[in-house]
Design a protein around this motif. Structure first.
Motif, short mmCIF file in Angstrom:
data_model
loop_
_atom_site.label_atom_id
_atom_site.label_comp_id
_atom_site.label_asym_id
_atom_site.label_seq_id
_atom_site.Cartn_x
_atom_site.Cartn_y
_atom_site.Cartn_z
N SER B 94 4.64 30.52 70.26
CA SER B 94 4.34 30.80 71.67
C SER B 94 5.40 31.68 72.34
N SER B 95 6.58 31.75 71.74
CA SER B 95 7.64 32.54 72.38
C SER B 95 7.50 34.03 72.08
N PHE B 96 6.44 34.40 71.37
CA PHE B 96 6.27 35.81 71.05
C PHE B 96 5.12 36.41 71.86
N ASP B 97 5.29 37.69 72.14
CA ASP B 97 4.27 38.42 72.87
C ASP B 97 3.45 39.19 71.83
N VAL B 98 2.29 38.65 71.50
CA VAL B 98 1.50 39.25 70.43
C VAL B 98 0.24 39.91 70.99
N ASP B 99 0.13 41.19 70.76
CA ASP B 99 -1.02 41.95 71.21
C ASP B 99 -1.98 42.07 70.02
N ILE B 100 -3.12 41.40 70.13
CA ILE B 100 -4.05 41.39 68.98
C ILE B 100 -5.23 42.32 69.25
N ARG B 101 -5.50 43.20 68.32
CA ARG B 101 -6.62 44.14 68.48
C ARG B 101 -7.62 44.00 67.33
N GLY B 102 -8.87 43.83 67.71
CA GLY B 102 -9.94 43.80 66.72
C GLY B 102 -10.16 42.45 66.06
N LEU B 103 -9.70 41.38 66.70
CA LEU B 103 -9.85 40.05 66.10
C LEU B 103 -11.33 39.65 65.99
N ASP B 104 -12.17 40.20 66.89
CA ASP B 104 -13.59 39.87 66.86
C ASP B 104 -14.24 40.20 65.52
N LEU B 105 -13.74 41.28 64.91
CA LEU B 105 -14.25 41.67 63.60
C LEU B 105 -14.22 40.48 62.64
N LEU B 106 -13.12 39.77 62.71
CA LEU B 106 -12.91 38.64 61.81
C LEU B 106 -13.69 37.42 62.31
N ASN B 107 -13.56 37.17 63.61
CA ASN B 107 -14.21 35.99 64.18
C ASN B 107 -15.73 35.99 63.98
N ASP B 108 -16.35 37.16 64.18
CA ASP B 108 -17.81 37.26 64.02
C ASP B 108 -18.24 36.84 62.63
N ARG B 109 -17.51 37.33 61.65
CA ARG B 109 -17.90 37.03 60.26
C ARG B 109 -17.63 35.57 59.91
N LEU B 110 -16.52 35.06 60.41
CA LEU B 110 -16.21 33.66 60.12
C LEU B 110 -17.23 32.74 60.78
N ALA B 111 -17.69 33.14 61.99
CA ALA B 111 -18.68 32.32 62.68
C ALA B 111 -19.97 32.26 61.89
N VAL B 129 0.53 37.46 61.40
CA VAL B 129 -0.93 37.42 61.21
C VAL B 129 -1.35 36.01 60.79
N ARG B 130 -0.52 35.40 59.97
CA ARG B 130 -0.82 34.03 59.55
C ARG B 130 -0.83 33.10 60.77
N THR B 131 0.03 33.40 61.71
CA THR B 131 0.08 32.59 62.94
C THR B 131 -1.26 32.65 63.67
N ILE B 132 -1.85 33.85 63.69
CA ILE B 132 -3.17 33.97 64.31
C ILE B 132 -4.16 33.14 63.52
N GLY B 133 -3.99 33.16 62.21
CA GLY B 133 -4.87 32.39 61.35
C GLY B 133 -4.90 30.93 61.74
N LEU B 134 -3.73 30.42 62.11
CA LEU B 134 -3.67 29.01 62.45
C LEU B 134 -4.42 28.72 63.75
N THR B 135 -4.65 29.79 64.55
CA THR B 135 -5.37 29.57 65.80
C THR B 135 -6.87 29.76 65.62
N LEU B 136 -7.28 30.31 64.49
CA LEU B 136 -8.72 30.44 64.24
C LEU B 136 -9.27 29.07 63.95
N LYS B 137 -10.30 28.72 64.67
CA LYS B 137 -10.82 27.37 64.52
C LYS B 137 -11.50 27.17 63.17
N ASP B 138 -11.16 26.08 62.53
CA ASP B 138 -11.84 25.65 61.31
C ASP B 138 -11.82 26.66 60.17
#
Lengths: 147, 298
Positions: B94-111, B129-138
């Protein structure tokens, strides 16, 4: 369940037919430029298992699942190990007359057999094989022991 | 592209590493970052081999002659992401400022329950990137890794966050790719880095910054066998506590005709190399392949 590739009941010709089938499957799947007859089943193909070799194993498992309907999983340790050489090299287990006698006697005592008991043995393996020899000769002769 | 990186030993000692991790976590990020200056200076002065190896890349990526400050930036960037890896693994994302672009590409397919290959490189930080992974649900996230040449770093990070070890699929065993397939079949994501050759990997000749470089051929061949979407990712460090994560669709399916396997694998790999080159130009200081990438020194 996995169909046992090299079960005891398979005759030698069954094994070589299966081997040649598997060899053809390998050559076809991995697009190898060799004659299937020249594939040596004993030769380890996936030696170090790095990079492409592990991809080969994946392709092979997909081909097996298509041809034989069996899905190989990564936790099938035996099968994955079988991939390593396709047929594990035969190991020698030395046996002596004495150890066979001891084994037959201890089996008999576990079953509480006495010499007077009317027993009929139906060995399912020929006595030329070690397990057949143990079941059809050693066991009937020595299992009842002295008691 | 070469196997040169395999010959490089890790520098430093285990005790020094442990001390750094302890320091980083107890003294906090600003104090630990202050220590990076002398450390980077030390490497700048004493590891001439690394310096010699990184120079051609910097000249090509920056398109101009380079000076000490460029080399120093490279070390500092690497050290910063390595340090930040400590915080990320310790669960302080949480102490990092992470600008994420294009995450929907991944989320759509995972959904849709579709497994995906996430293809990265040694440009920037994959940990972010792995950190983002931990925030992807399920979503099940696995990383394909060759950790054999940096056992010290590996052990340190594993002890920092034991759950990480479970998310790593080690390369080099026969069932490696079976594990990859199983994860994808469960609708998971498998991350892999496609810019380094491991011993015995088949290589494919590509052009990188106008010069011939060998890339691993296995990645695209694997993608074509697995028949899942391939998404590129770049976790770029932008100084301070800022990261920029880019996701980009590489292919819905990597199609390779077996009859022209070598040629088509080369074409796909070249596309990857081109995208990598694009991002290298954006952030040359994020290039963490500290070895003779083009195999020019023989």
């Amino acid at each position: 369940m996995v169909p046992p590739m090299y079960g005891r009941n398979q005759s030698v010709s069954d094994i070589s037919t299966l081997e040649s089938k598997v060899a053809k499957l390998i050559v076809h799947t991995l697009a190898l430029k060799v004659d299937p007859a020249r594939i040596q089943p004993e030769e380890p193909r996936f030696g170090d298992g790095v990079g492409l070799d592990s991809i080969d194993a994946l392709e092979l498992s997909l081909a097996i699942s298509q041809s034989y309907g069996y899905q190989i999983r990564s936790n099938d340790r035996d099968i994955v190990a079988t991939f390593a050489s396709l047929r594990s090299r035969p190991h020698s287990y030395s046996k002596t007359w004495g150890s066979s006698v001891t084994a037959a006697r201890s089996a008999g005592s576990r079953l509480r057999l006495k010499a007077s008991d009317p027993i009929t043995m139906v060995p399912t393996a020929p006595q030329q094989q070690m397990c057949g020899l143990e079941a059809s000769v050693m066991f009937p002769v020595y299992s009842a022991g002295d008691s | 592209m070469s196997e040169g990186w395999l010959q490089q030993r890790e520098h430093g000692t285990r005790i020094a590493w442990r001390f750094m991790v302890w320091m980083a976590l107890s003294a906090g990020r600003p104090a630990a970052r202050a220590l990076l200056y002398p450390i980077c200076l030390y490497y700048l002065v004493f590891s001439w081999q690394t310096r010699r190896a990184i120079q051609p890349f910097l000249i090509r990526a920056l398109g101009r002659p380079i000076g000490w400050q460029d080399l120093y930036r490279q070390y500092h960037c690497f050290a910063s992401t390595l340090l930040d890896r400590t915080y990320l693994l310790a669960g302080k994302a949480s102490s990092f400022d992470v600008d994420i672009r294009g995450l929907d590409l991944l989320n759509d397919r995972l959904a849709r329950g579709q497994g995906c290959i996430l293809l990265g490189s040694h440009l920037g930080s994959f940990e972010i990137v792995r950190t983002i992974g931990l925030t992807l649900k399920d979503a099940e996230i696995k990383v394909l890794m060759y950790e054999h040449n940096t056992p010290m770093i590996r052990d340190n990070f594993h002890s920092l966050n034991p759950t990480i070890a479970e998310t790593v699929i080690q390369t080099g065993s026969l069932d490696t790719m079976l594990q990859v397939k199983e994860c994808l079949d469960r609708g998971g994501v498998v991350g892999m880095l496609a810019d380094r050759l491991v011993k015995q990997d088949q290589a494919t000749p590509c052009t990188f910054f106008g010069k011939p470089a060998r890339f691993p051929a296995g990645t695209m061949w694997l993608a074509s066998i697995l028949k899942v979407p391939v998404i590129l990712f770049f976790g770029l460090y932008r100084g301070g506590n800022r990261y920029e994560v880019h996701f980009e669709l590489f292919a819905e399916e990597v199609l390779v005709d077996r009859r022209h396997r070598d040629r088509e694998v080369q074409q796909w790999t070249q596309r990857y190399a081109d995208r990598l080159e694009h991002y290298c130009r954006l952030t040359a200081d994020n290039w963490f392949n500290f070895y003779d990438f083009w195999e020019e020194h023989g």
